[in-house]
Enzyme design. Structure first.
Site, short mmCIF file in Angstrom:
data_model
loop_
_atom_site.label_atom_id
_atom_site.label_comp_id
_atom_site.label_asym_id
_atom_site.label_seq_id
_atom_site.Cartn_x
_atom_site.Cartn_y
_atom_site.Cartn_z
N GLY A 241 0.77 -1.23 0.00
CA GLY A 241 0.00 0.00 0.00
C GLY A 241 0.80 1.28 0.00
N GLU B 107 4.53 -6.05 1.93
CA GLU B 107 4.15 -6.56 0.61
C GLU B 107 3.94 -5.44 -0.38
OE1 GLU B 107 0.42 -8.34 1.64
OE2 GLU B 107 1.33 -10.12 2.52
N PRO B 108 4.97 -4.69 -0.68
CA PRO B 108 4.78 -3.56 -1.60
C PRO B 108 4.67 -4.04 -3.05
CG PRO B 108 7.08 -3.73 -1.01
CD PRO B 108 6.37 -4.81 -0.24
N GLY B 109 3.82 -3.38 -3.79
CA GLY B 109 3.74 -3.64 -5.22
C GLY B 109 4.07 -2.35 -5.95
N ARG B 110 3.12 -1.43 -5.88
CA ARG B 110 3.24 -0.14 -6.56
C ARG B 110 4.56 0.58 -6.22
NH1 ARG B 110 -1.41 2.62 -7.90
NH2 ARG B 110 -2.51 1.33 -6.40
N ARG C 263 -5.79 2.28 -15.93
CA ARG C 263 -5.97 3.08 -14.71
C ARG C 263 -6.73 4.39 -14.92
NH1 ARG C 263 -2.51 4.96 -11.88
NH2 ARG C 263 -3.37 4.45 -9.86
N TYR D 234 -10.00 4.30 -12.66
CA TYR D 234 -9.96 5.10 -11.42
C TYR D 234 -9.90 6.60 -11.69
CZ TYR D 234 -7.66 0.74 -9.76
OH TYR D 234 -7.31 -0.55 -9.48
N CYS E 161 -13.36 1.48 -28.83
CA CYS E 161 -14.70 2.04 -29.00
C CYS E 161 -15.42 2.19 -27.67
CB CYS E 161 -15.51 1.18 -29.95
SG CYS E 161 -14.66 1.05 -31.52
N TYR F 138 0.23 -2.04 -12.04
CA TYR F 138 -1.17 -2.09 -12.45
C TYR F 138 -1.35 -1.50 -13.85
CZ TYR F 138 -1.18 -3.04 -7.53
OH TYR F 138 -0.88 -3.58 -6.31
C1 LIG Z 1 -2.50 -5.60 -3.82
C2 LIG Z 1 -1.92 -6.09 -2.57
C3 LIG Z 1 -0.66 -5.65 -2.17
C4 LIG Z 1 0.14 -4.61 -2.90
O1 LIG Z 1 -0.45 -3.35 -2.89
P1 LIG Z 1 0.37 -2.06 -3.38
O2 LIG Z 1 -0.57 -0.95 -3.15
O3 LIG Z 1 0.69 -2.26 -4.81
O4 LIG Z 1 1.58 -1.96 -2.54
C5 LIG Z 1 -0.13 -6.20 -1.01
N1 LIG Z 1 -0.80 -7.13 -0.29
C6 LIG Z 1 -2.02 -7.57 -0.67
C7 LIG Z 1 -2.71 -8.59 0.16
C8 LIG Z 1 -2.62 -7.07 -1.81
O5 LIG Z 1 -3.84 -7.49 -2.17
#
Ligand SMILES: *Cc1c(COP(=O)(O)O)cnc(C)c1O
Length: 403
Positions: free
Chosen positions: A225, A259-262, A298, A302, A328, A357
């Site tokens: 997050g 658990e970072p993604g973004r 995105r 959003y 379209c 994403y």
């Molecule tokens: C999507 C998700 C993440 C990653 O979220 P980011 O906003 O990209 O950091 C981490 N943990 C869980 C369980 C998720 O569903």
């Protein structure tokens, strides 16, 4: 500086370009923030699940947070060890649960009482003990976009505190369950620290109340997050983030998992698209490009903001335009009322912050093949996914064609 023109020439457009050195920098900054504590950075594979991206993180020692068995398989293929793989998600099928147990991953992150029952039954059938954590929903407003908020009771994710406690007791008494962790993830693109700290306080209190009844957990999983800068957001510094979490864990000797993604991939990614035409409907000016919502969803989904840079020789006065794709749908846009100089056929637009994403949310809508993906590392570019061809798109249908 990445030479987008050269890459567009070599690989065509639309094109995703990822700066792997930037991903390294982000990973190391976060890892460093938790220095001196047992911690695992478990990359959230859904943010960008290209195997080469996941492998890049694997090589740095990253774990993986997966939300489908497909992502778990990707993590394995990319070389992430089983003991650093977590499987989350509100709706896991029996087959997915079974495979996760058989693969002996770090733990399955359980999101409901019903799911705990399924995991127990499946582990029993396999004559084993499944490691689990429970996703707690601390009912905290993360102050982000409602579509990416996950830590309120209105959201489908996790279980409330009293349910979690009941589930831990049940798991602890089970022959086939081994409760090892606790998890929360209150939302995405978080730019304020306070909601994270509040959630950590609540969850750490639950951990203490479990210790009091001899249920000892090893992993404190704070989810992902961490927000990034798309426009003018102020973001959370990894060091402050780590300190806020650690401060809630006094007297608890747990391994911290984030658990970072973004945070790891968004600003490493660029979506490069070519200008097809400009057009004007009444007062409204449009720039039509070769990329579309099926490539980068995105903005449509959003109303997300992405900074856009025009690579052009034109020297005219910037004007406000809508940047739209060929799909379209009126919702097929990358930006509205965005200031760009007059553009010529074949000029390039570079859409920034597209590394998370982006590609992964893509589709084949309008029978458009997905873009190619290119990695840039140490000044060298390499193709990490080829462009989809028409044959790729129809491969699964062709055999059903009747004469
Ligand atoms: C999507 C998700 C993440 C990653 O979220 P980011 O906003 O990209 O950091 C981490 N943990 C869980 C369980 C998720 O569903």
């Amino acid at each position: 500086m990445i030479d987008f023109k050269a890459l567009a020439q070599e690989y065509g457009t639309p094109l995703y370009v990822y700066d792997f050195d930037y991903m390294t920098k982000q990973y190391e900054e976060l890892k460093e923030a938790f220095r001196g504590r047992k911690s695992i950075v478990a990359y959230a594979v859904k943010a960008n699940s290209n195997l080469s991206v996941v492998k890049h993180f694997a090589k740095m020692g990253s774990g993986a947070d997966c939300v489908s068995i497909g992502e778990v398989r990707r993590a394995f293929l990319a070389g992430i060890p089983a003991y650093k793989i977590i499987f989350s998600g509100v709706g896991k099928s029996d087959a997915e649960i079974r495979e996760a147990i058989e693969r002996d991953i770090l733990y399955i992150n359980v999101e409901s009482e019903a799911e705990l029952g399924r995991v127990e039954l499946i582990a029993k059938a396999l004559d084993t003990k499944a490691r689990i954590s429970i996703r707690v929903n601390p009912n905290i407003d993360p102050k982000t976009h409602p579509y990416i908020s996950t830590g309120l009771h209105d959201n489908k994710f996790g279980v409330d505190l009293s349910t979690a406690k009941r589930m831990y007791i049940k798991a602890n008494n089970s022959e086939n369950l081994d409760p090892v962790g606790i998890h929360f993830h209150i939302g995405s693109q978080l730019t304020e620290l306070e909601p994270i700290r509040e959630a950590a306080v609540i969850v750490a209190d639950l951990v203490r109340s479990l210790e009091a009844i001899d249920i000892e957990l090893k992993f404190f999983d704070v989810g992902g997050g961490l927000g990034i800068k798309y426009n003018d957001e102020t973001t959370i510094k990894p060091y402050d983030y780590a300190q806020a979490i650690l401060s809630t864990l006094t007297a608890l000797d747990m391994t911290i998992i984030c658990e970072p993604g973004r945070f790891l991939t968004a600003n490493a990614g660029y979506f490069v698209t070519k200008v097809l035409y400009e057009k004007q409907n009444g007062e409204k000016k449009f720039v039509v490009v070769d990329g579309a919502m099926n490539d980068l969803l995105r903005p449509s989904l959003y109303n997300a903001y992405h900074e856009i840079e025009a690579l052009t020789q034109s020297e005219g006065e910037p004007r406000e335009v809508d940047i739209v794709g060929p799909v379209c749908e009126s919702g097929d846009f990358f930006a509205k009322d965005y200031k760009l100089p007059p553009l010529n056929h074949n000029d390039l637009l570079v859409i920034k912050s597209a590394g998370a994403y982006g590609f992964g949310m893509g589709s084949n809508y309008n029978t458009r093949g997905r873009s190619a993906e290119v990695a840039v590392e140490n000044g060298k570019a390499r193709l990490i996914r080829r462009r989809e061809s028409f044959d790729d798109l129809i491969a699964l249908e062709r055999e059903f064609l009747e004469d």
